[in-house]
Design an enzyme around this catalytic site. Structure first.
Site, short mmCIF file in Angstrom:
data_model
loop_
_atom_site.label_atom_id
_atom_site.label_comp_id
_atom_site.label_asym_id
_atom_site.label_seq_id
_atom_site.Cartn_x
_atom_site.Cartn_y
_atom_site.Cartn_z
CB CYS A 115 -15.35 11.81 5.04
SG CYS A 115 -17.00 11.81 4.32
CB CYS A 133 -22.57 16.72 7.20
SG CYS A 133 -22.45 15.37 6.01
CB CYS A 150 -20.38 11.42 11.48
SG CYS A 150 -20.88 10.80 9.85
CD GLU A 172 -1.88 16.00 -5.47
OE1 GLU A 172 -2.93 15.50 -5.93
OE2 GLU A 172 -1.71 16.22 -4.26
CB CYS A 202 -16.57 14.96 10.37
SG CYS A 202 -16.56 15.93 8.85
#
Length: 362
Positions: free
Chosen positions: A198, A214, A205, A41, A208
């Site tokens: 995205c 959305c 889209c 991370e 997705c």
């Protein structure tokens, strides 16, 4: 503002999509070891996955656990980090490892709230560790996830304002799965959607799993989200670098101050003007040679631009060759050709030294 879908449905769609289509096979995926998740991370902050892979493997090989990292010197940590940029991350990484070792018995705390008390671990990083390793139902909100959630919700609050970011955090928390065991896949799924589907300028889209609900897509302009009115202002700065090299291959390095550009790294001497560099060369001391002889050979190398997050550095390197006993009248020391590669060096300085070493070999 409410989510366009009920919370469980949205979370379930992310979880199903991630398990079927999300990224897999990355060396830190599936890990329940907080040390490995934390390391990945921190490295992935503002850095592409492809760049991180090699660094992650080298860090684990040298520091297989938090105790090994805590026991290392800062120079060794910065040396392995060299080239990843944003070096405050490496210094905080080292400080965090030491805090875990000394304050927590070598074990990372088991909640996002407690993880945030450690150096260099912010809210989103703490949440990622807690979600991946402890199944804690807590939202993450890194840059990619902000984009996904703000588009799904058509969240038009200005994220340059702390109050609006706080609102988005609350909404993101409302969307997490009800089952803690789904948290790793859900968290990874949001990260994957932001990184691969995205996208900032060209959202995919059609691929997705959240397209039906959305709100940003329904409005016909998902690219408008997230909203952030305050833009970072770029600046430019010219710097001169002195690459002083002895006949035995050693180079003169100094350590940068604790703040500012390349803070705490070993570096070539840096000057804000050509005149400042020339003034140093005017008093170079080479005791073996008469004062009337040429003390060094100078070569002005090709200038180049090094791009930082908020600034373009216009770098002007100057190479000089000196005899074995020569000294420079500035802070620093000679570092042998076998030792400098292991030091924490700014990326453009490392490239200069590597190119010079190749030129000598040629």
């Amino acid at each position: 503002m409410k989510a366009p879908d009920d919370n469980n449905t949205l979370a379930e769609r992310v979880v199903r999509w991630q398990r079927a289509h999300g990224r897999s096979g990355l060396p830190w995926q599936g890990a329940r070891d907080p040390y490995r998740v934390w390391l990945s991370e921190i490295m992935l902050q503002q850095t592409q996955v492809a760049t991180v892979l090699g660094y992650y493997e080298r860090f684990l090989a040298r520091f297989p656990n938090v105790g090994a990292l805590a026991a290392a010197s800062e120079d060794e940590v910065l040396g392995l980090w060299s080239g990843l940029g944003y070096y405050s991350r490496a210094r905080n990484l080292h400080r965090c490892a030491q805090a875990v070792a000394t304050l927590h018995g070598g074990r990372f705390p088991g909640s996002a709230e407690a993880l945030q008390t450690l150096p260099g671990i912010g809210r989103s990083t703490a949440a990622a560790i807690a979600a991946f390793c402890f199944d804690e139902r807590v939202a993450i909100l890194d840059g990619n996830v902000k984009r996904v959630i703000s588009r799904v919700l058509a969240f038009d609050g200005d994220l340059a304002q702390a109050a609006q970011e706080k609102r988005l955090w609350a909404l993101a928390q409302d969307l997490v799965p009800t089952c803690g065991q789904d948290m790793p896949a859900y968290t990874q799924g949001l990260m994957d959607l932001g990184a691969t589907v995205c996208l900032a300028r060209t959202p995919g889209c059609a691929a997705c799993p959240l397209q039906a609900g959305c709100a940003g897509r329904r409005q016909g302009e998902p690219e408008r989200f997230p909203v952030r009115t305050r833009k970072l202002k770029r600046s430019a700065q010219s710097l001169w670098l002195l690459l002083a090299q002895r006949t035995d291959g050693a180079v003169w390095l100094t350590k940068r101050p604790g703040t500012g550009i390349w803070a705490g790294l070993h570096c070539l001497p840096v000057f804000e003007s050509a005149g400042g560099l020339d003034a140093v060369l005017a008093v170079v001391d080479a005791p073996e040679r008469p004062a009337t002889s040429a003390l060094f050979a100078r070569e002005d190398l090709a200038p180049f631009v090094h791009v930082l997050t908020h600034k373009d550095l216009h770098l002007h390197p100057v190479h000089i060759s000196l005899e074995a006993k020569a000294q420079l009248g500035i802070e620093g020391a000679w570092v042998s050709a076998t030792d400098w590669p292991a030091l924490g060096l700014p990326a453009p300085v490392r490239r200069l030294l590597e190119a010079r070493a190749l030129a000598v070999l040629a």
